[in-house]
Design a protein around this motif. Structure first.
Motif, short mmCIF file in Angstrom:
data_model
loop_
_atom_site.label_atom_id
_atom_site.label_comp_id
_atom_site.label_asym_id
_atom_site.label_seq_id
_atom_site.Cartn_x
_atom_site.Cartn_y
_atom_site.Cartn_z
N UNK A 4 0.84 -1.17 0.00
CA UNK A 4 0.00 0.00 0.00
C UNK A 4 0.89 1.24 0.00
N UNK A 5 0.61 2.16 -0.90
CA UNK A 5 1.38 3.39 -1.01
C UNK A 5 0.44 4.58 -0.92
N UNK A 6 0.68 5.44 0.06
CA UNK A 6 -0.19 6.57 0.33
C UNK A 6 0.41 7.86 -0.21
N UNK A 7 -0.46 8.81 -0.51
CA UNK A 7 -0.03 10.13 -0.95
C UNK A 7 -1.10 11.15 -0.59
N UNK A 8 -0.74 12.42 -0.66
CA UNK A 8 -1.69 13.49 -0.46
C UNK A 8 -1.59 14.23 0.85
N UNK A 9 -0.76 13.76 1.77
CA UNK A 9 -0.62 14.45 3.04
C UNK A 9 0.07 15.79 2.87
N UNK A 10 -0.06 16.64 3.88
CA UNK A 10 0.56 17.95 3.82
C UNK A 10 0.07 18.87 4.92
N UNK A 11 0.37 20.15 4.76
CA UNK A 11 -0.01 21.18 5.72
C UNK A 11 -1.16 22.00 5.16
N UNK A 12 -2.21 22.17 5.95
CA UNK A 12 -3.37 22.95 5.53
C UNK A 12 -3.86 23.81 6.69
N UNK A 13 -4.60 24.86 6.35
CA UNK A 13 -5.21 25.71 7.34
C UNK A 13 -6.52 25.10 7.84
N UNK A 14 -6.87 25.38 9.08
CA UNK A 14 -8.15 24.95 9.61
C UNK A 14 -9.29 25.42 8.70
N UNK A 15 -10.24 24.53 8.46
CA UNK A 15 -11.34 24.82 7.57
C UNK A 15 -11.08 24.41 6.13
N UNK A 16 -9.85 24.06 5.83
CA UNK A 16 -9.49 23.67 4.48
C UNK A 16 -9.78 22.20 4.21
N UNK A 17 -9.37 21.76 3.02
CA UNK A 17 -9.63 20.40 2.58
C UNK A 17 -8.35 19.74 2.09
N UNK A 18 -8.34 18.43 2.16
CA UNK A 18 -7.22 17.64 1.69
C UNK A 18 -7.75 16.29 1.24
N UNK A 19 -7.15 15.73 0.20
CA UNK A 19 -7.56 14.42 -0.29
C UNK A 19 -6.37 13.46 -0.24
N UNK A 20 -6.52 12.40 0.53
CA UNK A 20 -5.51 11.36 0.61
C UNK A 20 -5.85 10.23 -0.35
N UNK A 21 -4.83 9.61 -0.90
CA UNK A 21 -5.03 8.50 -1.81
C UNK A 21 -4.10 7.36 -1.42
#
Length: 123
Positions: A4-21
């Motif tokens: 299993x290989x994950x991607x999409x993590x990072x730094x975001x501001x509160x209220x924002x969105x992020x998509x992990x795969x």
């Protein structure tokens, strides 16, 4: 072996969105229930979301219901986690996992795990 290989993590501001795969190796992906778990510093790993083999059934942890959505694409061997309205308390390492037997929230039932990806939500 299943990898299993994950991607999409990072730094975001509160209220924002992020998509992990998470992409899973092999031809048996369609037979696995899939889950996402997370672990924050000093805390135990907790259940985030899970999805059945066809995507017909999903489970969510109480802290993410209404904000996160798990989905899968069996043609691409991927499972995603769409995270909206992120909060600082969502900061954690997020892990993708595969379960060869059945859909469950119990991390002990999962057979294969990704390496984890860091998600940091700032105030």
């Amino acid at each position: 072996q299943v990898q299993l290989v994950e991607s999409g993590g990072g730094l975001v501001q509160a209220g924002g969105s992020l998509r992990l795969s998470c992409v899973v190796s092999g031809r048996t992906f369609r037979l696995y229930a899939m889950g996402w778990f997370r672990q924050a510093p000093g805390k135990e790993r907790e259940f985030v979301a899970a999805i059945g083999t066809t995507g017909g059934t999903t489970y969510y942890g109480d802290s993410v219901k209404g904000r996160f959505t798990i989905s899968r694409d069996n043609a691409k061997n991927t499972v995603d986690l769409q995270m909206n309205t992120l909060k600082p308390e969502d900061t954690a390492v997020y892990y993708c996992a595969a379960n060869a037997l059945h859909l469950t929230k119990n991390e002990g039932s999962y057979d294969y795990w990704g390496q984890g990806t860091q998600v940091t939500v700032s105030s």
